[in-house]
Design an enzyme around this catalytic site. Structure first.
Site, PDB file in Angstrom:
ATOM      1  N   GLU A  58     -46.128 -10.395  -8.954  1.00  0.00           N
ATOM      2  CA  GLU A  58     -46.807 -11.597  -9.461  1.00  0.00           C
ATOM      3  C   GLU A  58     -47.438 -11.379 -10.827  1.00  0.00           C
ATOM      4  O   GLU A  58     -47.633 -12.336 -11.566  1.00  0.00           O
ATOM      5  CB  GLU A  58     -47.888 -12.059  -8.467  1.00  0.00           C
ATOM      6  CG  GLU A  58     -47.296 -12.804  -7.291  1.00  0.00           C
ATOM      7  CD  GLU A  58     -48.321 -13.604  -6.487  1.00  0.00           C
ATOM      8  OE1 GLU A  58     -49.522 -13.553  -6.799  1.00  0.00           O
ATOM      9  OE2 GLU A  58     -47.895 -14.270  -5.529  1.00  0.00           O
ATOM     10  N   HIS A  79     -32.618   7.439   5.334  1.00  0.00           N
ATOM     11  CA  HIS A  79     -31.464   7.132   6.179  1.00  0.00           C
ATOM     12  C   HIS A  79     -31.026   5.684   6.024  1.00  0.00           C
ATOM     13  O   HIS A  79     -30.294   5.159   6.857  1.00  0.00           O
ATOM     14  CB  HIS A  79     -31.799   7.448   7.642  1.00  0.00           C
ATOM     15  CG  HIS A  79     -32.182   8.881   7.836  1.00  0.00           C
ATOM     16  ND1 HIS A  79     -31.309   9.850   8.256  1.00  0.00           N
ATOM     17  CD2 HIS A  79     -33.361   9.531   7.601  1.00  0.00           C
ATOM     18  CE1 HIS A  79     -31.920  11.017   8.307  1.00  0.00           C
ATOM     19  NE2 HIS A  79     -33.169  10.845   7.900  1.00  0.00           N
ATOM     20  N   LYS A 139     -45.920 -24.721  -3.816  1.00  0.00           N
ATOM     21  CA  LYS A 139     -47.080 -25.330  -3.143  1.00  0.00           C
ATOM     22  C   LYS A 139     -47.087 -26.836  -3.394  1.00  0.00           C
ATOM     23  O   LYS A 139     -47.293 -27.640  -2.481  1.00  0.00           O
ATOM     24  CB  LYS A 139     -48.388 -24.700  -3.658  1.00  0.00           C
ATOM     25  CG  LYS A 139     -48.577 -23.228  -3.272  1.00  0.00           C
ATOM     26  CD  LYS A 139     -49.963 -22.719  -3.676  1.00  0.00           C
ATOM     27  CE  LYS A 139     -50.162 -21.260  -3.310  1.00  0.00           C
ATOM     28  NZ  LYS A 139     -51.438 -20.695  -3.728  1.00  0.00           N
TER      29      LYS A 139
HETATM   30  O1  PA5 Z   1     -52.443 -13.046  -6.165  1.00  0.00           O
HETATM   31  C1  PA5 Z   1     -52.518 -14.243  -6.043  1.00  0.00           C
HETATM   32  O2  PA5 Z   1     -53.200 -14.951  -6.793  1.00  0.00           O
HETATM   33  C2  PA5 Z   1     -51.795 -14.946  -4.909  1.00  0.00           C
HETATM   34  O3  PA5 Z   1     -50.946 -14.103  -4.224  1.00  0.00           O
HETATM   35  C3  PA5 Z   1     -52.795 -15.520  -3.924  1.00  0.00           C
HETATM   36  O4  PA5 Z   1     -53.591 -14.477  -3.418  1.00  0.00           O
HETATM   37  C4  PA5 Z   1     -52.095 -16.250  -2.764  1.00  0.00           C
HETATM   38  O5  PA5 Z   1     -51.247 -17.243  -3.266  1.00  0.00           O
HETATM   39  C5  PA5 Z   1     -53.124 -16.866  -1.843  1.00  0.00           C
HETATM   40  O6  PA5 Z   1     -53.947 -17.745  -2.542  1.00  0.00           O
HETATM   41  P1  PA5 Z   1     -55.373 -18.145  -2.016  1.00  0.00           P
HETATM   42  O7  PA5 Z   1     -56.223 -16.944  -1.971  1.00  0.00           O
HETATM   43  O8  PA5 Z   1     -55.864 -19.155  -2.990  1.00  0.00           O
HETATM   44  O9  PA5 Z   1     -55.173 -18.727  -0.651  1.00  0.00           O
END
Ligand code: PA5
Length: 441
Positions: free
Chosen positions: A290, A319, A432
């Protein structure tokens, strides 16, 4: 990661020469200065997460609330969150308490509810119901920075509903929300009377493991969160007090960057020789995926840049993917992680078995695993496949705090080298938004 005689990196087979490394260290200079001027200055800058380990008040607030909830003698803790709101917590928990913790622990059992998955969640709900029927308690922790993530809110409602059925209005004392100040969940939780722990606004999900996001559930299952943040802080102190050449975060970022641009190596594998550390690999996978997998660069130009993070577990995956990694395309860079074990099980002397695999009887499993690991390192170096080795002296809170912080710094440096913003995730939002539209029809 060096401090005293503890964990360390070996760069012998990283595949970079000194000149290449120094060129990139020079490029990192300005970013390094920005990072270090943000060190110990609170949460106002984009680098806010690096200061979580400097926040003594945060740790104290978390410990106070954890002590209060533990005074109800919970039999079970349920952490509801996804992505950055759960991966780090699971990672630290499993690395220290072990993946079989629920089978052996005298502390509250810990369950994560992350995905939308009726079959899985039905079982966790049943387990929770059994605990409540037996007259014991559970603590439900709802973790979402935005406060509106579909998965987390849907799952949160299921467990709050269960608590309400048992406790009526007094269910509120068993629920804790961890979210941004002023998120929709923040206001809803306050209104309902739940305890709320805040996430600083500039601390992004995948950089939030050392905030209340990770610290609160970890404190409930006996993790020494002071030691965890001490370890993390020691990395920040080193990063900002030593020349960049001594900075493992910067060096690892440079190595990955050079392989990406010079050799088009766009697969980064963390090959971890510990079952309990597998979740730390998954935490890192998200951190890298990310943070640097981006459509746009910092100027807004479409670049579709990124390195694909993968996780392999030793010795199991020797393996499964071992053949591919040693014989297939040279498109991977590997970080071998070797975490010292805390036990020393000994292979028994049984004639039947000894004749099947010689030289193992009477040796510890750690010794045998180390022999396999050293064999792997030799094979990779002989094949001139690039890699670094990260040796973890012990699986304790201090070393894991260092590991987490060292890689969070790495990702900030790597974002700079790749000229992408490591702190946003605009394309995660795409699904989303579409999901909300579909659910509205
Ligand atoms: O790293 C990030 O920003 C994302 O992976 C969020 O943690 C994930 O989408 C969950 O979001 P939230 O904490 O708003 O529920």
């Amino acid at each position: 990661m060096k401090s005293n005689n503890d964990s360390k990196f070996s760069y012998e087979y990283s595949g970079l020469d000194q000149k290449e490394t120094h060129e990139q260290f020079n490029r990192l200079g300005e970013e390094h200065e920005r990072i270090c001027s943000a060190w110990n200055t609170g949460y106002d800058s984009v680098y806010a997460s690096i200061n979580l380990s400097n926040d003594r008040q945060l740790a104290q607030n978390v410990k106070n609330l954890a002590a209060q909830k533990l005074s109800y003698n919970p039999e079970m803790v349920i952490v509801i969150g996804i992505g950055g709101s759960s991966l780090g917590t699971r990672a630290v928990h499993e690395a220290i308490n072990g993946t079989l913790y629920n089978e052996i622990s005298k502390r509250p059992r810990l369950y994560f509810v992350e995905s939308i998955d009726s079959d899985y969640t039905t079982i966790v709900l049943k387990l929770a119901e059994q605990v409540l029927h037996a007259g014991k308690t559970i603590i439900v922790t709802i973790v979402t920075k935005s406060g509106t993530t579909t998965e987390t809110i849907v799952n949160g409602a299921l467990f709050v509903d269960l608590l309400q059925k048992f406790y009526g209005d007094s269910h509120t004392k068993y629920v804790v929300a961890i979210t941004d100040l002023n998120s929709k969940l923040y206001h809803a939780a306050r209104k309902a009377g739940y305890d709320v722990l805040e996430i600083p606004e500039n601390v992004g999900g995948r950089f939030s493991v050392l905030s209340a996001v990770g610290l609160f559930p970890l404190a409930l299952v006996g993790i020494d969160i002071d030691k965890l943040i001490d370890g993390a802080r020691s990395v920040g102190e080193l990063v900002c007090s030593q020349p960049i050449e001594h900075n493992d975060s910067a060096r690892n970022a440079v190595i990955k960057y050079v392989h990406y641009v010079r050799d088009r190596i766009n697969i980064n594998d963390m090959f971890i020789f510990s079952l309990n550390w597998a979740a730390l690999g998954h935490w890192y996978r998200q951190l890298m995926g990310e943070s640097i997998g981006k459509m746009h660069d910092r100027t807004g130009k479409v670049v579709e840049r990124g390195i694909t993070p993968t996780v392999s577990i030793g010795t199991i995956d020797l393996h499964s993917v071992g053949q591919l990694y040693l014989g297939g395309p040279r498109d991977k860079f590997i970080t071998f992680v070797y975490a010292q074990e805390r036990t020393s099980l000994v292979e028994p002397q049984l004639e039947l078995f000894s004749s099947l695999v010689p030289h193992v009887a009477g040796k510890t499993l750690s010794h045998i695993k180390r022999a396999i690991f050293d064999g792997v390192i030799k094979a990779y170096s002989d094949q001139q496949r690039p890699f670094v080795v990260c040796e973890i002296a012990q699986s304790d809170e201090y070393e894991i705090g260092k590991f987490l912080q060292m890689y969070m710094f790495e990702m900030i440096y790597l974002g700079y080298l790749l000229q992408v913003n490591p702190f946003d995730q605009p394309q995660v939002e795409l699904y989303k938004t579409e999901t909300r539209k579909i659910l509205a029809t």
